[in-house]
Design a protein around this motif. Sequence first.
Motif, short mmCIF file in Angstrom:
data_model
loop_
_atom_site.label_atom_id
_atom_site.label_comp_id
_atom_site.label_asym_id
_atom_site.label_seq_id
_atom_site.Cartn_x
_atom_site.Cartn_y
_atom_site.Cartn_z
N MET A 1 0.82 -1.18 0.00
CA MET A 1 0.00 0.00 0.00
C MET A 1 0.87 1.25 0.00
O MET A 1 1.86 1.31 0.69
CB MET A 1 -0.84 0.00 1.27
CG MET A 1 -2.28 0.02 1.01
SD MET A 1 -3.18 0.18 2.54
CE MET A 1 -4.69 -0.40 1.92
N THR A 2 0.48 2.23 -0.76
CA THR A 2 1.24 3.47 -0.76
C THR A 2 0.74 4.38 0.35
O THR A 2 -0.43 4.36 0.72
CB THR A 2 1.09 4.20 -2.11
OG1 THR A 2 -0.29 4.51 -2.30
CG2 THR A 2 1.62 3.36 -3.25
N GLU A 3 1.68 5.18 0.85
CA GLU A 3 1.31 6.11 1.92
C GLU A 3 0.60 7.30 1.30
O GLU A 3 1.09 7.93 0.38
CB GLU A 3 2.57 6.57 2.64
CG GLU A 3 2.27 7.44 3.82
CD GLU A 3 3.54 7.85 4.53
OE1 GLU A 3 3.57 8.94 5.05
OE2 GLU A 3 4.50 7.04 4.53
N GLN A 4 -0.58 7.60 1.81
CA GLN A 4 -1.36 8.70 1.29
C GLN A 4 -1.28 9.89 2.24
O GLN A 4 -1.31 9.72 3.45
CB GLN A 4 -2.81 8.26 1.16
CG GLN A 4 -3.50 8.83 -0.02
CD GLN A 4 -4.90 8.23 -0.16
OE1 GLN A 4 -5.33 7.42 0.65
NE2 GLN A 4 -5.59 8.64 -1.17
N GLU A 5 -1.15 11.08 1.68
CA GLU A 5 -1.09 12.26 2.53
C GLU A 5 -2.50 12.63 2.99
O GLU A 5 -3.47 12.42 2.29
CB GLU A 5 -0.49 13.43 1.76
CG GLU A 5 0.97 13.25 1.48
CD GLU A 5 1.58 14.49 0.88
OE1 GLU A 5 1.04 15.57 1.10
OE2 GLU A 5 2.60 14.34 0.21
N SER A 6 -2.56 13.19 4.17
CA SER A 6 -3.83 13.63 4.71
C SER A 6 -4.40 14.75 3.84
O SER A 6 -3.67 15.60 3.35
CB SER A 6 -3.63 14.13 6.14
OG SER A 6 -4.79 14.79 6.58
N ARG A 7 -5.70 14.75 3.68
CA ARG A 7 -6.30 15.83 2.89
C ARG A 7 -6.29 17.14 3.65
O ARG A 7 -6.60 18.18 3.11
CB ARG A 7 -7.71 15.47 2.48
CG ARG A 7 -8.66 15.29 3.62
CD ARG A 7 -10.03 14.97 3.10
NE ARG A 7 -10.81 14.36 4.15
CZ ARG A 7 -12.08 14.13 4.07
NH1 ARG A 7 -12.72 14.46 2.98
NH2 ARG A 7 -12.73 13.57 5.06
N TRP A 8 -5.91 17.11 4.90
CA TRP A 8 -5.81 18.33 5.71
C TRP A 8 -4.39 18.90 5.70
O TRP A 8 -4.14 19.92 6.32
CB TRP A 8 -6.23 18.06 7.15
CG TRP A 8 -7.64 17.58 7.22
CD1 TRP A 8 -8.04 16.31 7.49
CD2 TRP A 8 -8.82 18.33 6.97
NE1 TRP A 8 -9.41 16.23 7.44
CE2 TRP A 8 -9.91 17.46 7.12
CE3 TRP A 8 -9.07 19.66 6.63
CZ2 TRP A 8 -11.23 17.87 6.96
CZ3 TRP A 8 -10.38 20.05 6.47
CH2 TRP A 8 -11.43 19.18 6.63
N SER A 9 -3.46 18.26 5.00
CA SER A 9 -2.08 18.74 5.00
C SER A 9 -1.92 19.94 4.06
O SER A 9 -2.77 20.21 3.21
CB SER A 9 -1.14 17.62 4.56
OG SER A 9 -1.24 17.42 3.18
N LEU A 10 -0.82 20.65 4.22
CA LEU A 10 -0.55 21.80 3.36
C LEU A 10 0.07 21.38 2.04
O LEU A 10 0.49 22.23 1.25
CB LEU A 10 0.35 22.79 4.10
CG LEU A 10 -0.31 23.49 5.28
CD1 LEU A 10 0.70 24.38 5.99
CD2 LEU A 10 -1.50 24.29 4.83
N VAL A 17 -4.18 27.75 -0.23
CA VAL A 17 -4.95 28.94 -0.63
C VAL A 17 -5.91 29.34 0.49
O VAL A 17 -6.01 30.52 0.84
CB VAL A 17 -5.70 28.69 -1.95
CG1 VAL A 17 -6.69 29.80 -2.24
CG2 VAL A 17 -4.73 28.53 -3.10
N LEU A 18 -6.60 28.37 1.07
CA LEU A 18 -7.53 28.66 2.15
C LEU A 18 -6.81 29.27 3.35
O LEU A 18 -7.28 30.25 3.94
CB LEU A 18 -8.26 27.38 2.58
CG LEU A 18 -9.31 27.53 3.67
CD1 LEU A 18 -10.43 28.45 3.21
CD2 LEU A 18 -9.87 26.18 4.05
N LEU A 19 -5.67 28.72 3.71
CA LEU A 19 -4.88 29.28 4.81
C LEU A 19 -4.44 30.71 4.49
O LEU A 19 -4.55 31.60 5.34
CB LEU A 19 -3.65 28.42 5.09
CG LEU A 19 -2.68 28.97 6.13
CD1 LEU A 19 -3.32 28.96 7.51
CD2 LEU A 19 -1.39 28.18 6.13
N ALA A 20 -3.99 30.94 3.27
CA ALA A 20 -3.52 32.27 2.87
C ALA A 20 -4.66 33.29 2.92
O ALA A 20 -4.48 34.41 3.41
CB ALA A 20 -2.92 32.22 1.47
N VAL A 21 -5.83 32.92 2.45
CA VAL A 21 -6.98 33.82 2.47
C VAL A 21 -7.40 34.11 3.91
O VAL A 21 -7.67 35.26 4.27
CB VAL A 21 -8.14 33.25 1.65
CG1 VAL A 21 -9.43 34.03 1.88
CG2 VAL A 21 -7.78 33.24 0.17
#
Length: 65
Positions: A1-10, A17-21
């Motif tokens: 299985m490949t390691e998947q990044e969290s959808r909450w990561s930067l 974009v959301l963080l910047a706004v």
Amino acid sequence: MTEQESRWSLAHTGNRVLLAVAVGVVLGGLCNATADLPTGAHVLTIVGIAAVTYLLVTLLRRPRR
């Protein structure tokens, strides 16, 4: 299985974009409260802060492994 990044990561562009706004709106509001800027300058302040925040987060994020 490949390691998947969290959808909450930067690592995701939308999150950066959301963080910047969000940072732009908060800091722009603080600048407006202290300096009482005209509307055009207030909008430019928000956009400028958001752009700088996005660039910093993009440049400082850890690369994928």
